[in-house]
Scaffold this motif. Structure first.
Motif, mmCIF file in Angstrom:
data_model
loop_
_atom_site.group_PDB
_atom_site.id
_atom_site.type_symbol
_atom_site.label_atom_id
_atom_site.label_comp_id
_atom_site.label_asym_id
_atom_site.label_seq_id
_atom_site.Cartn_x
_atom_site.Cartn_y
_atom_site.Cartn_z
ATOM 1 N N ALA A 1 0.806 -1.221 0.000
ATOM 2 C CA ALA A 1 0.000 0.000 0.000
ATOM 3 C C ALA A 1 0.841 1.274 0.000
ATOM 4 N N PRO A 2 1.935 1.359 0.790
ATOM 5 C CA PRO A 2 2.734 2.596 0.732
ATOM 6 C C PRO A 2 3.310 2.880 -0.658
ATOM 7 N N VAL A 3 3.682 1.815 -1.386
ATOM 8 C CA VAL A 3 4.203 2.013 -2.746
ATOM 9 C C VAL A 3 3.090 2.494 -3.669
ATOM 10 N N ILE A 4 1.897 1.925 -3.483
ATOM 11 C CA ILE A 4 0.754 2.381 -4.278
ATOM 12 C C ILE A 4 0.491 3.863 -4.016
ATOM 13 N N GLY A 5 0.549 4.239 -2.753
ATOM 14 C CA GLY A 5 0.375 5.651 -2.420
ATOM 15 C C GLY A 5 1.414 6.524 -3.091
ATOM 16 N N LEU A 6 2.651 6.031 -3.179
ATOM 17 C CA LEU A 6 3.726 6.780 -3.833
ATOM 18 C C LEU A 6 3.434 6.955 -5.318
ATOM 19 N N VAL A 7 2.957 5.882 -5.968
ATOM 20 C CA VAL A 7 2.636 5.950 -7.399
ATOM 21 C C VAL A 7 1.505 6.947 -7.648
ATOM 22 N N LEU A 8 0.453 6.846 -6.843
ATOM 23 C CA LEU A 8 -0.693 7.732 -7.038
ATOM 24 C C LEU A 8 -0.325 9.184 -6.743
ATOM 25 N N SER A 9 0.477 9.394 -5.705
ATOM 26 C CA SER A 9 0.935 10.759 -5.425
ATOM 27 C C SER A 9 1.851 11.257 -6.542
ATOM 28 N N GLY A 10 2.645 10.350 -7.120
ATOM 29 C CA GLY A 10 3.492 10.729 -8.253
ATOM 30 C C GLY A 10 2.669 11.209 -9.429
ATOM 31 N N ALA A 11 1.535 10.532 -9.672
ATOM 32 C CA ALA A 11 0.654 10.953 -10.766
ATOM 33 C C ALA A 11 0.091 12.343 -10.501
ATOM 34 N N LEU A 12 -0.303 12.592 -9.263
ATOM 35 C CA LEU A 12 -0.849 13.902 -8.929
ATOM 36 C C LEU A 12 0.240 14.981 -8.945
ATOM 37 N N PHE A 13 1.466 14.607 -8.586
ATOM 38 C CA PHE A 13 2.566 15.561 -8.660
ATOM 39 C C PHE A 13 2.889 15.884 -10.123
ATOM 40 N N VAL B 1 -8.877 9.090 -4.105
ATOM 41 C CA VAL B 1 -8.897 9.043 -5.564
ATOM 42 C C VAL B 1 -9.442 7.681 -6.002
ATOM 43 N N SER B 2 -9.945 7.595 -7.212
ATOM 44 C CA SER B 2 -10.642 6.388 -7.661
ATOM 45 C C SER B 2 -9.772 5.139 -7.602
ATOM 46 N N SER B 3 -8.506 5.265 -7.977
ATOM 47 C CA SER B 3 -7.624 4.094 -7.942
ATOM 48 C C SER B 3 -7.480 3.566 -6.519
ATOM 49 N N LEU C 1 -9.725 3.983 -4.088
ATOM 50 C CA LEU C 1 -11.011 3.399 -3.723
ATOM 51 C C LEU C 1 -11.153 1.988 -4.295
ATOM 52 N N ALA C 2 -10.730 1.808 -5.550
ATOM 53 C CA ALA C 2 -10.777 0.471 -6.144
ATOM 54 C C ALA C 2 -9.904 -0.497 -5.358
ATOM 55 N N PHE C 3 -8.718 -0.040 -4.990
ATOM 56 C CA PHE C 3 -7.814 -0.854 -4.173
ATOM 57 C C PHE C 3 -8.448 -1.145 -2.811
ATOM 58 N N TRP C 4 -9.080 -0.152 -2.190
ATOM 59 C CA TRP C 4 -9.676 -0.299 -0.858
ATOM 60 C C TRP C 4 -10.833 -1.298 -0.874
ATOM 61 N N PHE C 5 -11.740 -1.162 -1.856
ATOM 62 C CA PHE C 5 -12.868 -2.093 -1.946
ATOM 63 C C PHE C 5 -12.386 -3.520 -2.226
ATOM 64 N N ALA C 6 -11.333 -3.641 -3.062
ATOM 65 C CA ALA C 6 -10.827 -4.972 -3.404
ATOM 66 C C ALA C 6 -10.155 -5.654 -2.218
ATOM 67 N N THR C 7 -9.380 -4.897 -1.451
ATOM 68 C CA THR C 7 -8.624 -5.512 -0.359
ATOM 69 C C THR C 7 -9.445 -5.635 0.920
ATOM 70 N N PRO D 1 -2.886 10.608 -1.498
ATOM 71 C CA PRO D 1 -2.687 9.160 -1.612
ATOM 72 C C PRO D 1 -1.489 8.644 -0.816
ATOM 73 N N LEU D 2 -0.439 9.465 -0.722
ATOM 74 C CA LEU D 2 0.735 9.043 0.037
ATOM 75 C C LEU D 2 0.387 8.839 1.509
ATOM 76 N N VAL D 3 -0.371 9.787 2.059
ATOM 77 C CA VAL D 3 -0.819 9.670 3.450
ATOM 78 C C VAL D 3 -1.808 8.515 3.602
ATOM 79 N N ALA D 4 -2.729 8.415 2.645
ATOM 80 C CA ALA D 4 -3.742 7.357 2.713
ATOM 81 C C ALA D 4 -3.087 5.974 2.626
#
Length: 376
Positions: free
Chosen positions: A51-63, A247-249, A251-257, A370-373
């Motif tokens: 999850a922390p890596v996912i947060g990094l990727v999503l925050s990277g997209a927003l950055f 963010v949607s990605s 949320l998709a990860f959260w509902f799936a896990t 996303p990084l915090v989440a």
């Protein structure tokens, strides 16, 4: 004001050719973002990325969105609106590298930094600053809010279709002999094709969508508007920091896990949310005509935030999904109203810079979410 409020809410705004192209191109990109935001979340979940890596990727997209918006805010009109829209659409085609590199985290972060690898269904990219600045000059002043409502309605509807397409595209991947995370390859390929279509539409815009050279400012935002733009930026930034947690990605990860929801069900749920958001846009335009732009923003956002807080306490997927849909029906009603208000309080020559600065504040604040989440 009374006559405008009494107009039939069903009357469409009188968009010119450029306005229609902007709306269609936005819908096309939104289909891709709705598709990719869900597919990316499910893809990395199946890869077992922490999850922390996912947060990094999503925050990277927003950055990456933040960086693109900086360019637009500072040099958008000088570079040219059509060129920027075309460049952004071209970057979408790079999403094909995600499955080709088997979700390598380094590649994911680098692609995310382009700002055009969709992680949110509402296309939180720098390109919306260009659209936001250009759309008012393609429609009569009286139809400005309606124009933004139609723009966002088409975008949200297309994003819903994109989310719904995840299940069939994953099934197509399975039918082609792909298994595990690889079955999402057709979804990333589709996103790349969507980028190509958006590129063609951007190239069809004519020079009337640009700001004339004599109207381009050395100082992009004049002294009269700076205080207003600064206050709006702070307000929008605070709101976006909070929305960056969901963010949607993610949320998709959260509902799936958390609940084990499969790809088709997750896509259908997020698509239903996008449909509700789409239906809220024309309602927002009518409501704004009745009670004003600012009250519409305030009185729809508060209950949406309460629904979101209750989602974290939901004991089952059904309850969490219902709360998500309740939030989706209200959370985006401020979008066309906010865009219309922001463009109304500045001069026409300041619109690109103002849209860039306010969206810059939004993307900068949202990038940390996303990084915090992910860490949480």
């Amino acid at each position: 004001m009374t006559r405008r409020a009494a107009e039939p809410p069903s009357r469409l705004p009188d968009l010119d050719r450029n306005g229609r192209l902007l709306v269609v191109a936005k819908a096309v990109r939104s289909f891709g973002f709705g598709l990719n935001s869900v597919a990316l979340g499910l893809y990395v979940a199946e890869l077992g990325v922490p999850a922390p890596v996912i947060g990094l990727v999503l925050s990277g997209a927003l950055f990456g969105t933040f960086l693109l918006t900086v360019v637009i805010a500072m040099h958008g009109d000088r570079i040219g609106r059509r060129r920027l829209l075309a460049a952004g659409a071209s970057l979408m085609t790079l999403a094909l590298l995600v499955p080709l590199t088997h979700g390598n985290p380094v590649v994911l972060v680098l692609l995310a930094l382009t700002g055009m690898v969709g992680v949110t269904s509402n296309e939180s990219s720098g390109l919306q600053s260009i659209d936001q600045a250009a759309l008012p000059q393609t429609v009569p002043e009286a139809d400005r809010t309606k124009g933004f409502a139609l723009y966002n309605l088409c975008a949200a509807g297309a994003a819903a279709l994109g989310a719904l397409a995840v299940g069939p595209l994953a099934a197509l991947g399975s039918g082609l002999g792909l298994d595990g995370p690889d079955r999402y390859a057709p979804a990333f390929a589709c996103y790349s094709v969507v980028g190509g279509i958006a590129l063609v539409l951007a190239l069809r815009l004519d020079r009337r969508v640009e700001v004339a050279a004599e109207q381009q400012r050395t100082v992009a935002i004049g002294p009269r508007s700076r205080g207003t733009v600064a206050r709006l930026s702070l307000l929008f930034g605070l709101d976006s920091f909070a929305s960056g947690f969901v963010v949607s990605s993610f949320l998709a990860f959260w509902f799936a896990t958390r609940f084990g929801i499969d790809a088709a069900s997750t896509g259908s749920l997020l698509a239903a949310g996008s449909v509700l958001a789409a239906l809220s846009f024309p309602v927002a335009a009518v409501l704004a005509a009745r009670i004003g732009l600012v009250p519409t923003m305030v009185f729809t956002h508060i209950p949406a935030s309460l629904f979101l807080m209750l989602m974290a306490l939901a004991p089952s997927a059904v309850i969490a999904g219902a709360l998500y849909l309740g939030r989706a029906a209200l959370a985006s009603m401020d979008v066309p109203v906010r865009q219309s208000y922001t463009m109304a309080v500045v001069d026409a020559s300041e619109r690109t810079a103002t849209a860039g600065v306010t969206n810059l504040a939004r993307s900068a604040a949202q990038a940390a979410g996303p990084l915090v989440a992910g860490a949480a």
